[in-house]
Write an enzyme that holds these catalytic residues in place. Structure first.
Site, PDB file in Angstrom:
ATOM      1  N   GLN A 207     -15.279  23.825  -5.694  1.00 23.94           N
ATOM      2  CA  GLN A 207     -14.273  24.262  -4.902  1.00 23.94           C
ATOM      3  C   GLN A 207     -15.117  24.409  -3.319  1.00 23.94           C
ATOM      4  O   GLN A 207     -14.427  24.449  -2.361  1.00 23.94           O
ATOM      5  CB  GLN A 207     -13.925  25.728  -5.088  1.00 23.94           C
TER       6      GLN A 207
ATOM      7  N   HIS B  23     -14.014  29.936  -5.617  1.00 19.58           N
ATOM      8  CA  HIS B  23     -13.302  31.110  -4.824  1.00 19.58           C
ATOM      9  C   HIS B  23     -14.202  31.313  -3.513  1.00 19.58           C
ATOM     10  O   HIS B  23     -14.694  32.637  -3.238  1.00 19.58           O
ATOM     11  CB  HIS B  23     -13.496  32.328  -5.694  1.00 19.58           C
TER      12      HIS B  23
ATOM     13  N   GLU C 159       0.052  35.439  -5.894  1.00 21.80           N
ATOM     14  CA  GLU C 159       0.897  36.438  -5.089  1.00 21.80           C
ATOM     15  C   GLU C 159       1.138  35.743  -3.660  1.00 21.80           C
ATOM     16  O   GLU C 159       0.382  35.060  -3.159  1.00 21.80           O
ATOM     17  CB  GLU C 159      -0.059  37.515  -5.021  1.00 21.80           C
TER      18      GLU C 159
ATOM     19  N   TYR D 146      -5.361  45.328  -1.535  1.00 24.33           N
ATOM     20  CA  TYR D 146      -4.249  44.504  -2.421  1.00 24.33           C
ATOM     21  C   TYR D 146      -4.690  44.308  -3.877  1.00 24.33           C
ATOM     22  O   TYR D 146      -4.105  43.615  -4.488  1.00 24.33           O
ATOM     23  CB  TYR D 146      -4.056  43.165  -1.569  1.00 24.33           C
TER      24      TYR D 146
ATOM     25  N   TYR E 206      -8.713  34.412 -17.376  1.00 21.56           N
ATOM     26  CA  TYR E 206      -8.834  33.142 -17.873  1.00 21.56           C
ATOM     27  C   TYR E 206      -8.996  33.250 -19.629  1.00 21.56           C
ATOM     28  O   TYR E 206      -8.541  32.303 -20.462  1.00 21.56           O
ATOM     29  CB  TYR E 206      -9.775  32.103 -17.304  1.00 21.56           C
TER      30      TYR E 206
HETATM   31 CA   LIG Z   1      -2.964  41.729  -5.515  1.00 25.43          CA
END
Ligand SMILES: [Ca+2]
Length: 403
Positions: free
Chosen positions: A95, A180, A273, A283, A294
């Site tokens: 990534q 990530h 989300e 959050y 996973y």
């Molecule tokens: Ca969240």
């Protein structure tokens, strides 16, 4: 729930396969609420990731392995010189690399552009290897031992060359792992630079205010910390943090009417989300998520913790959101005020309309392509880039009426 988890996991595996073996060629047109859409291929790049539009109409496009291109007058430039050295290992599900690009709001005067990328730590250690976090199941690359982190550089674009390249922000701490990074970058209406900073597949740092992993970060355009950031002056907290408890955000946009920042977050197995971002708020990741790990171990759902900010919408199965814009153009008048977000595993563009803080309508437009980033062209058409080894730059318009 276990049966549905297995079904989800199967979907996930199928989506991963689809990434490796594209099936039928993607469609040239697609039905939508604004009529038939036409996908016109303008150019093909290698794993394009981010785009930025300059005031004169030139389009900057990154390629994940480390190239920056300029698309102008129908042609793709040679790689721009002076791009910082990136770490892109080319392994499956890598990534990192050269990620987003953004132009300064005052580009016409100062010529500044911003690049986000993964950089190697100055000191590497042969002793460090991937730890094999159980919550990821098999999705950990045990051979990945390069210590690296996301960073943002500012530079002056001079023709096809970057000059005065300066790294203005870095993820702290650096760690091993291919995933990530987040690293979507965008300017707010306040003139500040917002950076989505993923949790580097390390979970807990998202809740730690001493790290800027798993956060949305807000800095001045030179990388310094604005005095009105929520944790400025607090002990054991980083001043660059704007919001926290995030997993991996690759899509974020400011609503021009409300000036609110909305951010789409990749969930784990389920639980993508949409969050409305407020300064200083938590959050929830990894304490809560509407998805599961996973390895299919459960995570408490968002409603179990009312002290944490809840998403205003979640998706299971996931859409894999990447690249978002609020649409304001002339070509699709009925879409003005909507947010459009690209979907990777969902091979679609998702359009959402809001009624205050509530999502009032969702439209899913199947493109048959892994949509990586979107941009509104000056004429109201939509530019899109496709996540693929041969990833198209598309111009999306209303198709000519059928005869
Ligand atoms: Ca969240």
């Amino acid at each position: 729930m276990r049966a549905s988890l297995i079904a989800l996991f199967t979907l996930f595996a199928v989506a991963m396969q689809a990434q490796q073996q594209p099936a039928a060629p993607p469609p040239a047109t697609a039905p939508s609420s604004a009529g038939n859409l036409r996908f016109e291929r303008l150019a093909t790049l290698e794993q394009p990731w981010g785009m930025a539009l300059l005031p004169d109409g030139r389009l900057l496009i990154t390629e994940k392995s480390g190239r920056l291109r300029i698309f102008a007058r129908g042609r793709l430039s040679e790689p721009v010189q002076g791009v910082p050295r990136v770490v892109h290992r080319g392994t499956p599900f890598e990534q990192g690399g050269l990620m987003d690009v953004e132009a300064d709001p005052d580009f016409a005067r100062n010529g500044f552009v911003y690049l986000s990328f993964s950089e190697a730590a100055e000191e590497q250690s042969s002793a460090i290897t991937e730890t094999g976090e159980a919550r990821f199941g098999e999705y950990v690359d045990m051979t990945d031992n390069v210590i690296r982190g996301g960073a943002v550089a500012r530079a002056r674009l001079d023709g096809n060359t970057l000059r005065d390249v300066t790294v203005i922000w870095r993820q702290v701490p650096k760690t091993v792992g291919r995933g990530h990074f987040g690293n979507r970058i965008l300017f707010g209406p306040d003139g500040k630079l917002y950076i989505t900073s993923g949790e580097r597949m390390r979970f807990e740092p998202a809740q730690q205010l001493t790290s800027n992993l798993g956060k949305i970060v807000r800095v001045n355009s030179d990388g310094s910390t604005p005095n009105d950031n929520p944790f400025v002056g607090r002990e054991n907290a980083r001043g660059d943090i704007w919001s926290y408890g995030h997993r991996n955000i690759l899509a974020a946009a400011f609503d021009p009417s409300s000036r609110r920042l909305v951010a789409f977050e990749m969930g784990p197995l389920g639980g993508d989300e949409l969050n409305v971002i407020q300064a200083g708020k938590n959050y929830g990741w990894p304490l809560v998520s509407n998805g599961d790990n996973y390895a299919s171990s459960p995570i408490p759902d968002h409603p179990t913790r009312n002290d944490l900010e809840a998403p205003i919408r979640t998706w299971t199965p996931v859409i894999s959101p990447s690249g978002a814009i609020f649409y304001s153009g002339a070509m699709f008048p009925s879409w003005r005020g909507s947010v459009l977000v690209g979907g990777l595993s969902s091979l679609s563009i998702i359009r959402l309309t809001f009624d205050g803080d509530r999502v009032s309508h969702e439209e899913r437009i199947y493109t048959g392509r892994r949509m990586r980033d979107l941009l509104q062209a000056p004429d109201g058409a939509i530019y899109a880039i496709v996540d693929d080894k041969a990833g198209d730059l598309l111009r999306i318009t209303t198709a000519a009426p059928a005869r």
